[in-house]
Design an enzyme around this catalytic site. Sequence first.
Site, PDB file in Angstrom:
ATOM      1  CB  CYS A  55      61.418  49.543  39.066  1.00 35.50           C
ATOM      2  SG  CYS A  55      61.508  50.109  38.100  1.00 35.50           S
ATOM      3  CB  CYS A  99      59.651  52.186  36.416  1.00 35.03           C
ATOM      4  SG  CYS A  99      60.600  52.215  38.051  1.00 35.03           S
ATOM      5  CE  LYS A 119      56.245  55.380  34.990  1.00 36.13           C
ATOM      6  NZ  LYS A 119      56.319  55.894  36.301  1.00 36.13           N
ATOM      7  CE1 TYR A 160      57.356  59.129  39.344  1.00 36.20           C
ATOM      8  CE2 TYR A 160      57.894  60.465  41.219  1.00 36.20           C
ATOM      9  CZ  TYR A 160      58.309  59.266  40.345  1.00 36.20           C
ATOM     10  OH  TYR A 160      58.553  58.249  40.902  1.00 36.20           O
ATOM     11  CD  GLU A 190      54.245  59.331  36.345  1.00 38.99           C
ATOM     12  OE1 GLU A 190      55.906  59.108  35.364  1.00 38.99           O
ATOM     13  OE2 GLU A 190      54.923  57.098  36.871  1.00 38.99           O
ATOM     14  CG  HIS A 244      62.364  67.572   8.955  1.00 37.59           C
ATOM     15  ND1 HIS A 244      62.307  68.856   9.367  1.00 37.59           N
ATOM     16  CD2 HIS A 244      61.797  67.815   7.447  1.00 37.59           C
ATOM     17  CE1 HIS A 244      61.028  69.328   9.291  1.00 37.59           C
ATOM     18  NE2 HIS A 244      60.549  68.506   7.635  1.00 37.59           N
ATOM     19  CD  GLU A 254      62.997  68.819  12.937  1.00 37.57           C
ATOM     20  OE1 GLU A 254      63.409  69.456  12.354  1.00 37.57           O
ATOM     21  OE2 GLU A 254      62.027  68.756  12.154  1.00 37.57           O
TER      22      GLU A 254
HETATM   23  P1  FAD Z   1      63.187  49.166  46.064  1.00 40.09           P
HETATM   24  O1  FAD Z   1      62.778  49.220  44.606  1.00 40.09           O
HETATM   25  O2  FAD Z   1      61.398  49.829  46.712  1.00 40.09           O
HETATM   26  O3  FAD Z   1      63.025  47.775  46.998  1.00 40.09           O
HETATM   27  C1  FAD Z   1      63.459  47.866  47.699  1.00 40.09           C
HETATM   28  C2  FAD Z   1      63.045  46.569  48.556  1.00 40.09           C
HETATM   29  O4  FAD Z   1      63.214  45.932  49.516  1.00 40.09           O
HETATM   30  C3  FAD Z   1      61.843  46.240  48.001  1.00 40.09           C
HETATM   31  O5  FAD Z   1      60.669  44.727  47.413  1.00 40.09           O
HETATM   32  C4  FAD Z   1      61.334  45.519  49.693  1.00 40.09           C
HETATM   33  O6  FAD Z   1      59.671  44.827  50.076  1.00 40.09           O
HETATM   34  C5  FAD Z   1      61.790  45.130  50.460  1.00 40.09           C
HETATM   35  N1  FAD Z   1      61.903  45.442  51.627  1.00 40.09           N
HETATM   36  C6  FAD Z   1      62.093  46.588  52.627  1.00 40.09           C
HETATM   37  N2  FAD Z   1      61.947  46.075  54.134  1.00 40.09           N
HETATM   38  C7  FAD Z   1      62.824  45.334  54.095  1.00 40.09           C
HETATM   39  C8  FAD Z   1      63.101  44.126  55.314  1.00 40.09           C
HETATM   40  N3  FAD Z   1      63.024  44.537  56.114  1.00 40.09           N
HETATM   41  N4  FAD Z   1      63.876  43.031  54.674  1.00 40.09           N
HETATM   42  C9  FAD Z   1      64.360  42.382  53.523  1.00 40.09           C
HETATM   43  N5  FAD Z   1      63.491  42.664  52.623  1.00 40.09           N
HETATM   44  C10 FAD Z   1      62.784  44.639  52.431  1.00 40.09           C
HETATM   45  N6  FAD Z   1      61.762  55.523  39.242  1.00 40.09           N
HETATM   46  C11 FAD Z   1      62.559  55.444  37.576  1.00 40.09           C
HETATM   47  O7  FAD Z   1      63.735  55.299  37.381  1.00 40.09           O
HETATM   48  N7  FAD Z   1      60.970  55.291  36.731  1.00 40.09           N
HETATM   49  C12 FAD Z   1      60.080  55.450  36.550  1.00 40.09           C
HETATM   50  O8  FAD Z   1      59.751  55.736  35.391  1.00 40.09           O
HETATM   51  C13 FAD Z   1      59.114  55.182  38.141  1.00 40.09           C
HETATM   52  N8  FAD Z   1      58.132  55.180  37.842  1.00 40.09           N
HETATM   53  C14 FAD Z   1      57.897  54.627  39.787  1.00 40.09           C
HETATM   54  C15 FAD Z   1      56.398  55.165  39.240  1.00 40.09           C
HETATM   55  C16 FAD Z   1      56.120  55.012  40.925  1.00 40.09           C
HETATM   56  C17 FAD Z   1      54.877  54.818  40.663  1.00 40.09           C
HETATM   57  C18 FAD Z   1      56.647  54.320  42.286  1.00 40.09           C
HETATM   58  C19 FAD Z   1      56.183  54.315  43.277  1.00 40.09           C
HETATM   59  C20 FAD Z   1      58.508  54.697  41.307  1.00 40.09           C
HETATM   60  C21 FAD Z   1      58.458  54.716  40.790  1.00 40.09           C
HETATM   61  N9  FAD Z   1      59.703  54.747  40.219  1.00 40.09           N
HETATM   62  C22 FAD Z   1      60.236  55.619  39.119  1.00 40.09           C
HETATM   63  C23 FAD Z   1      61.127  54.465  41.909  1.00 40.09           C
HETATM   64  C24 FAD Z   1      61.139  53.310  41.380  1.00 40.09           C
HETATM   65  O9  FAD Z   1      60.385  53.039  41.894  1.00 40.09           O
HETATM   66  C25 FAD Z   1      62.764  53.242  43.000  1.00 40.09           C
HETATM   67  O10 FAD Z   1      63.384  54.758  42.637  1.00 40.09           O
HETATM   68  C26 FAD Z   1      63.179  52.245  42.600  1.00 40.09           C
HETATM   69  O11 FAD Z   1      62.453  51.757  42.482  1.00 40.09           O
HETATM   70  C27 FAD Z   1      63.970  52.421  44.399  1.00 40.09           C
HETATM   71  O12 FAD Z   1      64.848  51.302  44.243  1.00 40.09           O
HETATM   72  P2  FAD Z   1      65.381  50.898  45.857  1.00 40.09           P
HETATM   73  O13 FAD Z   1      66.188  49.782  45.597  1.00 40.09           O
HETATM   74  O14 FAD Z   1      66.282  51.605  46.533  1.00 40.09           O
HETATM   75  O15 FAD Z   1      63.928  50.071  46.036  1.00 40.09           O
HETATM   76  P1  NA7 Z   2      56.474  64.114  46.730  1.00 42.51           P
HETATM   77  O1  NA7 Z   2      57.103  64.589  46.080  1.00 42.51           O
HETATM   78  O2  NA7 Z   2      56.872  63.833  48.087  1.00 42.51           O
HETATM   79  O3  NA7 Z   2      55.212  64.945  46.665  1.00 42.51           O
HETATM   80  C1  NA7 Z   2      53.815  64.449  47.527  1.00 42.51           C
HETATM   81  C2  NA7 Z   2      53.103  64.846  47.171  1.00 42.51           C
HETATM   82  O4  NA7 Z   2      51.864  64.571  48.074  1.00 42.51           O
HETATM   83  C3  NA7 Z   2      53.007  66.713  46.449  1.00 42.51           C
HETATM   84  O5  NA7 Z   2      51.862  66.814  45.929  1.00 42.51           O
HETATM   85  C4  NA7 Z   2      52.280  66.926  48.378  1.00 42.51           C
HETATM   86  O6  NA7 Z   2      51.463  68.252  48.434  1.00 42.51           O
HETATM   87  C5  NA7 Z   2      51.165  66.090  48.310  1.00 42.51           C
HETATM   88  N1  NA7 Z   2      50.943  65.659  50.340  1.00 42.51           N
HETATM   89  C6  NA7 Z   2      51.657  65.188  51.503  1.00 42.51           C
HETATM   90  N2  NA7 Z   2      50.985  64.979  52.248  1.00 42.51           N
HETATM   91  C7  NA7 Z   2      49.645  65.484  51.812  1.00 42.51           C
HETATM   92  C8  NA7 Z   2      48.293  65.520  52.737  1.00 42.51           C
HETATM   93  N3  NA7 Z   2      48.233  65.164  53.586  1.00 42.51           N
HETATM   94  N4  NA7 Z   2      47.183  65.658  51.880  1.00 42.51           N
HETATM   95  C9  NA7 Z   2      47.304  66.256  50.335  1.00 42.51           C
HETATM   96  N5  NA7 Z   2      48.294  65.935  49.416  1.00 42.51           N
HETATM   97  C10 NA7 Z   2      49.710  65.547  50.504  1.00 42.51           C
HETATM   98  O7  NA7 Z   2      55.703  62.708  46.352  1.00 42.51           O
HETATM   99  P2  NA7 Z   2      56.547  61.661  44.625  1.00 42.51           P
HETATM  100  O8  NA7 Z   2      56.528  60.084  45.781  1.00 42.51           O
HETATM  101  O9  NA7 Z   2      55.981  61.961  43.995  1.00 42.51           O
HETATM  102  O10 NA7 Z   2      58.125  61.887  44.772  1.00 42.51           O
HETATM  103  C11 NA7 Z   2      59.427  61.884  45.269  1.00 42.51           C
HETATM  104  C12 NA7 Z   2      60.009  62.066  44.492  1.00 42.51           C
HETATM  105  O11 NA7 Z   2      60.705  61.333  43.644  1.00 42.51           O
HETATM  106  C13 NA7 Z   2      60.200  63.646  44.780  1.00 42.51           C
HETATM  107  O12 NA7 Z   2      61.691  63.887  45.122  1.00 42.51           O
HETATM  108  C14 NA7 Z   2      60.461  64.342  43.187  1.00 42.51           C
HETATM  109  O13 NA7 Z   2      61.611  64.945  43.086  1.00 42.51           O
HETATM  110  C15 NA7 Z   2      60.893  62.822  42.721  1.00 42.51           C
HETATM  111  P3  NA7 Z   2      52.435  69.146  48.664  1.00 42.51           P
HETATM  112  O14 NA7 Z   2      53.406  70.245  48.112  1.00 42.51           O
HETATM  113  O15 NA7 Z   2      53.237  69.605  49.743  1.00 42.51           O
HETATM  114  O16 NA7 Z   2      50.960  70.325  49.604  1.00 42.51           O
END
Ligand code: FAD
Ligand code: NA7
Length: 516
Positions: free
Chosen positions: A84, A89, A92, A226, A230, A491, A496
């Site tokens: 995040c 997040c 982004k 998403y 985004e 408003h 609203e």
């Molecule tokens: P993470 O935050 O992924 O943390 C896991 C950590 O563990 C990482 O630092 C990783 O490197 C570390 N790790 C992995 N393996 C090991 C190991 N073996 N030893 C030590 N460390 C390790 N969520 C929202 O709520 N709002 C948003 O707008 C939003 N936007 C997003 C946009 C993008 C592009 C992405 C990819 C995600 C977004 N998310 C958003 C999702 C959000 O980032 C995740 O849901 C959240 O970070 C999950 O938290 P977590 O603690 O499960 O894992």
């Molecule tokens: P998602 O929701 O798992 O989406 C993955 C997307 O990538 C989806 O549109 C897939 O298409 C597409 N996809 C997957 N594999 C391929 C390949 N090989 N080639 C082209 N396109 C592919 O990922 P997010 O990380 O955004 O979301 C994770 C969760 O967050 C999800 O559960 C949401 O509820 C919120 P498909 O639809 O399978 O045809």
Amino acid sequence: MYLHNIFTRTHSLCKCHFVRKISAQITERKFDNRKYQYDLLVIGGGSGGLACAKETALLGRKVAVLDYVDPSARGTTWGLGGTCVNVGCIPKKLYHQAALLGKAIKDSKSYGWNFDESKIIHDWGTLKDAILGHVRSLNWGHRVQLKQKNVDYFNAKGSFITRNEVEILHKTGKKENFSAENIVIAVGGRPKYPDIPGALEYGITSDDVFSLEKPPGKTLVVGGSYVALECAGFLTGLGFDTTVMVRSICLRGFDQQMATLIANHMANDGTKFLHGCIPLKIEKAADLLTVKWESKDKQLHEDTFNTVLFAIGREAYTKNLGLEKIGVEFHPDSRKIVGQNEQTSVPNIYAIGDVLLGKPELTPVAIKAGRLLSHRLFGGSTQEMDYENVATTVFTPLEYGCVGLSEEEAIHRFGDNQIEVYHAFYKPLEFSLPQKDASQCYIKAIVSKTNKKIVGLHFLGPSAGEVIQGYSTALRCGFTLEHLQQTVGIHPTCAEEIVKLNITKASGLDPTVTGC
Ligand code: FAD
Ligand code: NA7
């Protein structure tokens, strides 16, 4: 008696210092004959892991958190805080904001601001450096907080040796073993790559896009997730020629009427879409990437891009954790951990956040689950995490906020004739002067016919996250159509329009809002 003595000895201290001192003494006493080095060891210092570790330390327990980032295929790496903060997040939303500001500059002309539009340029490097600077300050903030709360932090990678022992691999290559009574797996996930020639060699993912040294230029975003929409939205907004390649539908899992409106808005906004297409190959010549792909009708196509960004979903980062060795059950494909109330198949091992199977992949979900788990383990609480009615927002150029069920899910759960959908197309007042197209500004509330409860609320428009947040509380409180319709609006706002909903889809009446 022991506690009584401590209380009387410290009566002159302020309450919070007093409580901290007591818990420290109790903890010290407990540690004297402890069997393990830690009460809790957290693997993964992201949203969930940090929250769980800090909360546990506040409850007076001895805690360690390990965080380590394996570099992306392009070599990108980052600091403490997880997805995040570093590659999710936070960056982004800031790129999204940058894109919105670009539009606001243009809109401002109709509000009387006068300038030469041809002189407006955007500098990727300035934005990227500012965002990375902010992210670094958050990384530092997390380190400070862990220190202040007495959490032992190690920038090291963890893997299981036994159910109570974890091997710690430090950055220097040094290894050591830690033992803990309880272990939380909070390793999150990483973006997937497709298995096609050139993808891993030349493609980037969301792990890389926010820190690109050079502007991305003409970009192909693969995926309909998403994250894909985004990223495509802000890249278009920053002026890059951007194409999204969608294999089937956009935003699987979200309300499909809303998903279609989002994609239509993005297309009107300048993002190109290739629907029903899959990439086959990427080749590199000079600095250009040639992408070959196949469309639904089996035709082959190709085009050149500066950047190819894969946003085709994420997989749990559990491959090298040694789960098999200790018997933690996980899903064979997604490698996500199977669990009930964050408890894995091994009694002293827990999992929170994105790594947990079948739960919303969102930061506040990981944080809340981590805190609640800590209180159940160490604070005598029985409160479980409720994963229902979690609100979320997709930060596409026109933002989409929702809570509860999609129309499809509601029909699936209750039956087509058991729900009523109230809806409206509206025009944000702010769109009037620049005469911006509002044809995708849309709201719908899905109501159960049986008890008139609102089971889903969907809002497409400016500041959707701000608009929808409070409704997750409302849904938790048994929000009904009557409550909604009795509410007096603010408003003139977009929000609203939600409390003014009065036309049902079934009526067939035009749901376009006219006038105040
Ligand atoms: P993470 O935050 O992924 O943390 C896991 C950590 O563990 C990482 O630092 C990783 O490197 C570390 N790790 C992995 N393996 C090991 C190991 N073996 N030893 C030590 N460390 C390790 N969520 C929202 O709520 N709002 C948003 O707008 C939003 N936007 C997003 C946009 C993008 C592009 C992405 C990819 C995600 C977004 N998310 C958003 C999702 C959000 O980032 C995740 O849901 C959240 O970070 C999950 O938290 P977590 O603690 O499960 O894992
Ligand atoms: P998602 O929701 O798992 O989406 C993955 C997307 O990538 C989806 O549109 C897939 O298409 C597409 N996809 C997957 N594999 C391929 C390949 N090989 N080639 C082209 N396109 C592919 O990922 P997010 O990380 O955004 O979301 C994770 C969760 O967050 C999800 O559960 C949401 O509820 C919120 P498909 O639809 O399978 O045809």
